[in-house]
Design an enzyme around this catalytic site. Structure first.
Site, PDB file in Angstrom:
ATOM      1  N   ASP A 125       0.852  -1.196   0.000  1.00 37.17           N
ATOM      2  CA  ASP A 125       0.000   0.000   0.000  1.00 37.17           C
ATOM      3  C   ASP A 125       0.886   1.244   0.000  1.00 37.17           C
ATOM      4  OD1 ASP A 125      -2.348  -1.452   0.200  1.00 37.17           O
ATOM      5  OD2 ASP A 125      -2.576  -1.172   2.354  1.00 37.17           O
ATOM      6  N   GLN A 155      -0.622   7.064  -6.467  1.00 40.06           N
ATOM      7  CA  GLN A 155      -1.752   7.915  -6.091  1.00 40.06           C
ATOM      8  C   GLN A 155      -1.906   9.079  -7.076  1.00 40.06           C
ATOM      9  OE1 GLN A 155       0.374   8.557  -2.523  1.00 40.06           O
ATOM     10  NE2 GLN A 155      -1.088   7.491  -1.213  1.00 40.06           N
ATOM     11  N   ARG A 176      -1.427  -0.788  -8.415  1.00 38.04           N
ATOM     12  CA  ARG A 176      -2.790  -0.374  -8.052  1.00 38.04           C
ATOM     13  C   ARG A 176      -2.825   1.137  -8.205  1.00 38.04           C
ATOM     14  NH1 ARG A 176      -3.779  -0.922  -2.106  1.00 38.04           N
ATOM     15  NH2 ARG A 176      -4.246  -3.110  -2.523  1.00 38.04           N
ATOM     16  N   LYS A 179      -6.891   7.232  -6.065  1.00 42.06           N
ATOM     17  CA  LYS A 179      -6.799   8.693  -5.971  1.00 42.06           C
ATOM     18  C   LYS A 179      -5.790   9.102  -4.895  1.00 42.06           C
ATOM     19  CE  LYS A 179     -11.390  10.004  -7.635  1.00 42.06           C
ATOM     20  NZ  LYS A 179     -12.694  10.600  -7.289  1.00 42.06           N
ATOM     21  N   THR A 218     -11.037   2.321  -7.577  1.00 41.53           N
ATOM     22  CA  THR A 218     -11.885   3.504  -7.397  1.00 41.53           C
ATOM     23  C   THR A 218     -13.354   3.109  -7.301  1.00 41.53           C
ATOM     24  OG1 THR A 218     -12.491   5.658  -8.343  1.00 41.53           O
ATOM     25  CG2 THR A 218     -12.095   3.896  -9.918  1.00 41.53           C
ATOM     26  N   HIS A 219     -14.127   3.964  -6.613  1.00 41.89           N
ATOM     27  CA  HIS A 219     -15.588   3.798  -6.589  1.00 41.89           C
ATOM     28  C   HIS A 219     -16.243   4.943  -7.343  1.00 41.89           C
ATOM     29  CE1 HIS A 219     -13.585   2.701  -2.781  1.00 41.89           C
ATOM     30  NE2 HIS A 219     -14.169   1.547  -2.990  1.00 41.89           N
ATOM     31  N   ARG A 280     -10.166   7.043   8.407  1.00 41.47           N
ATOM     32  CA  ARG A 280      -9.999   7.486   7.007  1.00 41.47           C
ATOM     33  C   ARG A 280     -11.240   7.156   6.188  1.00 41.47           C
ATOM     34  NH1 ARG A 280      -4.909   5.418   7.584  1.00 41.47           N
ATOM     35  NH2 ARG A 280      -5.314   3.632   6.236  1.00 41.47           N
ATOM     36  N   ARG A 281     -11.793   5.962   6.403  1.00 41.34           N
ATOM     37  CA  ARG A 281     -12.985   5.569   5.638  1.00 41.34           C
ATOM     38  C   ARG A 281     -14.170   6.476   5.990  1.00 41.34           C
ATOM     39  NH1 ARG A 281      -9.463   3.082   3.490  1.00 41.34           N
ATOM     40  NH2 ARG A 281      -9.714   4.981   2.314  1.00 41.34           N
TER      41      ARG A 281
HETATM   42  C1  LIG Z   1      -8.755  -1.358  -3.237  1.00 42.02           C
HETATM   43  C2  LIG Z   1      -8.327   0.015  -2.796  1.00 42.02           C
HETATM   44  C3  LIG Z   1      -7.090   0.175  -2.226  1.00 42.02           C
HETATM   45  C4  LIG Z   1      -6.660   1.439  -1.830  1.00 42.02           C
HETATM   46  N1  LIG Z   1      -5.363   1.602  -1.395  1.00 42.02           N
HETATM   47  C5  LIG Z   1      -4.915   2.846  -1.129  1.00 42.02           C
HETATM   48  C6  LIG Z   1      -3.550   3.091  -0.826  1.00 42.02           C
HETATM   49  O1  LIG Z   1      -2.710   2.182  -0.807  1.00 42.02           O
HETATM   50  N2  LIG Z   1      -3.181   4.367  -0.550  1.00 42.02           N
HETATM   51  C7  LIG Z   1      -4.057   5.414  -0.582  1.00 42.02           C
HETATM   52  O2  LIG Z   1      -3.669   6.549  -0.349  1.00 42.02           O
HETATM   53  N3  LIG Z   1      -5.362   5.200  -0.851  1.00 42.02           N
HETATM   54  C8  LIG Z   1      -5.802   3.954  -1.136  1.00 42.02           C
HETATM   55  N4  LIG Z   1      -7.127   3.775  -1.449  1.00 42.02           N
HETATM   56  C9  LIG Z   1      -8.108   4.854  -1.195  1.00 42.02           C
HETATM   57  C10 LIG Z   1      -8.265   5.764  -2.393  1.00 42.02           C
HETATM   58  O3  LIG Z   1      -7.082   6.500  -2.571  1.00 42.02           O
HETATM   59  C11 LIG Z   1      -9.423   6.733  -2.174  1.00 42.02           C
HETATM   60  O4  LIG Z   1      -9.190   7.477  -1.042  1.00 42.02           O
HETATM   61  C12 LIG Z   1     -10.782   6.068  -2.060  1.00 42.02           C
HETATM   62  O5  LIG Z   1     -10.876   4.957  -2.897  1.00 42.02           O
HETATM   63  C13 LIG Z   1     -11.888   7.036  -2.459  1.00 42.02           C
HETATM   64  O6  LIG Z   1     -11.671   7.508  -3.753  1.00 42.02           O
HETATM   65  P1  LIG Z   1     -12.566   7.093  -5.016  1.00 42.02           P
HETATM   66  O7  LIG Z   1     -11.655   6.895  -6.171  1.00 42.02           O
HETATM   67  O8  LIG Z   1     -13.404   5.961  -4.668  1.00 42.02           O
HETATM   68  O9  LIG Z   1     -13.379   8.387  -5.365  1.00 42.02           O
HETATM   69  P2  LIG Z   1     -14.352   9.299  -4.471  1.00 42.02           P
HETATM   70  O10 LIG Z   1     -14.734  10.418  -5.358  1.00 42.02           O
HETATM   71  O11 LIG Z   1     -13.721   9.632  -3.168  1.00 42.02           O
HETATM   72  O12 LIG Z   1     -15.562   8.342  -4.184  1.00 42.02           O
HETATM   73  C14 LIG Z   1     -16.497   8.000  -5.191  1.00 42.02           C
HETATM   74  C15 LIG Z   1     -17.802   7.635  -4.501  1.00 42.02           C
HETATM   75  O13 LIG Z   1     -17.609   6.442  -3.731  1.00 42.02           O
HETATM   76  C16 LIG Z   1     -18.334   6.513  -2.513  1.00 42.02           C
HETATM   77  N5  LIG Z   1     -17.404   6.416  -1.376  1.00 42.02           N
HETATM   78  C17 LIG Z   1     -16.059   6.635  -1.387  1.00 42.02           C
HETATM   79  N6  LIG Z   1     -15.551   6.390  -0.172  1.00 42.02           N
HETATM   80  C18 LIG Z   1     -16.564   6.021   0.628  1.00 42.02           C
HETATM   81  C19 LIG Z   1     -16.680   5.609   1.997  1.00 42.02           C
HETATM   82  N7  LIG Z   1     -15.612   5.525   2.784  1.00 42.02           N
HETATM   83  N8  LIG Z   1     -17.892   5.274   2.477  1.00 42.02           N
HETATM   84  C20 LIG Z   1     -18.982   5.311   1.682  1.00 42.02           C
HETATM   85  N9  LIG Z   1     -18.951   5.687   0.377  1.00 42.02           N
HETATM   86  C21 LIG Z   1     -17.763   6.029  -0.141  1.00 42.02           C
HETATM   87  C22 LIG Z   1     -19.076   7.820  -2.532  1.00 42.02           C
HETATM   88  O14 LIG Z   1     -20.342   7.587  -3.071  1.00 42.02           O
HETATM   89  C23 LIG Z   1     -18.266   8.668  -3.476  1.00 42.02           C
HETATM   90  O15 LIG Z   1     -19.033   9.656  -4.068  1.00 42.02           O
HETATM   91  C24 LIG Z   1      -7.546   2.541  -1.917  1.00 42.02           C
HETATM   92  C25 LIG Z   1      -8.806   2.367  -2.485  1.00 42.02           C
HETATM   93  C26 LIG Z   1      -9.194   1.142  -2.941  1.00 42.02           C
HETATM   94  C27 LIG Z   1     -10.527   1.013  -3.606  1.00 42.02           C
END
Ligand SMILES: Cc1cc2nc3c(=O)[nH]c(=O)nc-3n(C[C@H](O)[C@H](O)[C@H](O)COP(=O)(O)OP(=O)(O)OC[C@H]3O[C@@H](n4cnc5c(N)ncnc54)[C@H](O)[C@@H]3O)c2cc1C
Length: 308
Positions: A125, A155, A176, A179, A218-219, A280-281
């Site tokens: 990570d 990132q 991976r 964002k 990403t979501h 963080r979540r």
């Molecule tokens: C498998 C995986 C591994 C990751 N590993 C790392 C890592 O090693 N280092 C790092 O810095 N980050 C990591 N992340 C986190 C990532 O950087 C983002 O902070 C996180 O995924 C939210 O960004 P997004 O791309 O989903 O977009 P966003 O625009 O933040 O989210 C898109 C939509 O998803 C939904 N959503 C997002 N987060 C949440 C939540 N917590 N609860 C409910 N709904 C939510 C909301 O509806 C939001 O509008 C990881 C994410 C994933 C999916």
């Protein structure tokens, strides 16, 4: 995120730990390896892969960092025994990076060798910007020493990431792409939502141009659509990439990807150091205010939602 939710996210550190624990349950498999294995069984039955994370970024000494490395050994054994489709994700700080680079290396080598013995794979990570150089340096060291069952995270939030793709291209890394969750100073990071999205798209293209295997993490539906388009434009096969999502976040979007035939891996954290990850979540959850309000109501009115 609505104004009230953003304000609440800022005050989250003041929320009592038991409340944080309750409202973040959906993001964590549980405290024990068996809890994580149960979740992975369920995910595999839904045709989703997993990556298990032993939570440990709050560790305070060398011994604790070694016990995190040992916990990964148990995870590999259990994954193999159960015939599960799961690799692992490790956090540099959980393996001791803040206590010293050599300790981090020793622990990571142990985890990577355990994984290799069981035909498994380790994703490092990426944590905050102060750890990026050391993390990428150790990744290169281990790859040059012949450890191929190892991947990294880049990132889109960080301005340096495109340069990192170029610098690592000779290794054809498994990456991976996400964002980035850590709030970084403006000198090194994009702050604007669209700028981060734009950089994500550029990075994805650069990684694919360099022939890398990418886990699109990403979501964000817009980015998911953009990635699907890239897959089809480039004629990538099902095994040439994967999508990745976090346990408890947007499961319906994940189900849709699986129905469409894409491979999806779910990040599945477990362990007793659940607090920092949960915070963080929750900070990212657009409905955080509602969750805290509902939890407070549940406690004020016993019996509501069967919580008595
Ligand atoms: C498998 C995986 C591994 C990751 N590993 C790392 C890592 O090693 N280092 C790092 O810095 N980050 C990591 N992340 C986190 C990532 O950087 C983002 O902070 C996180 O995924 C939210 O960004 P997004 O791309 O989903 O977009 P966003 O625009 O933040 O989210 C898109 C939509 O998803 C939904 N959503 C997002 N987060 C949440 C939540 N917590 N609860 C409910 N709904 C939510 C909301 O509806 C939001 O509008 C990881 C994410 C994933 C999916």
């Amino acid at each position: 995120m609505a104004l009230v939710d953003r304000a609440i996210a800022r005050f989250l550190p003041a929320v009592p730990k038991p409340v944080v624990r309750r409202i973040s349950e959906r993001y964590i498999a549980g405290e024990e390896l068996d809890d994580a294995l149960r979740v992975v069984y369920r995910l595999n039955a839904e045709e989703k892969m997993a990556t298990i994370d032993v939570l440990g970024e709050e560790i305070a000494n060398e011994e604790e960092s070694r016990s995190i490395a040992a916990a990964y050994r148990e995870a590999f054994e259990a994954i193999e025994r159960g015939g599960l489709d799961s690799n692992v994700s490790v956090k540099p700080t959980a393996l001791g990076l803040e206590l010293g680079y050599d300790l981090f290396r020793e622990n990571l080598v142990a985890v990577v060798e355990d994984a290799a013995r069981r035909g498994n794979f380790v994703r490092i990570d990426m944590e905050d910007g102060s750890t990026t150089d050391d993390t990428l340096r150790l990744y290169r060291e281990l790859r040059e020493a012949g450890h191929d069952n190892l991947g990294i995270v880049l990132q889109a939030r960080l301005k340096r990431s495109l340069d990192d793709v170029a610098a690592l291209a000779d290794l054809r890394p498994s990456v991976r792409l996400c964002k980035g969750i850590y709030l970084e100073p403006a000198e090194i990071a994009f702050r604007d939502f669209e700028a981060i999205r734009g950089n994500f798209v550029q990075l994805l293209d650069a990684l694919w141009d360099a022939g890398c295997y990418v886990g699109v993490a990403t979501h964000d539906e817009w980015l998911v659509e953009r990635a699907k388009q890239g897959v089809s434009d480039r004629g990538l096969g099902r095994d040439d990439y994967e999508f990745q999502m976090l346990l408890g976040v947007r499961p319906a979007l994940g189900d849709e990807l699986v129905r469409e035939g894409h491979r999806l891996r779910i990040y599945t954290p477990f362990g007793r150091y659940w607090y920092a990850y949960s915070m963080r979540r929750l900070q990212e959850n657009p409905k955080i205010a509602g969750y805290i309000a509902a939890d407070t109501l549940n406690r004020l009115i016993p019996g509501r939602n069967g919580s008595a």
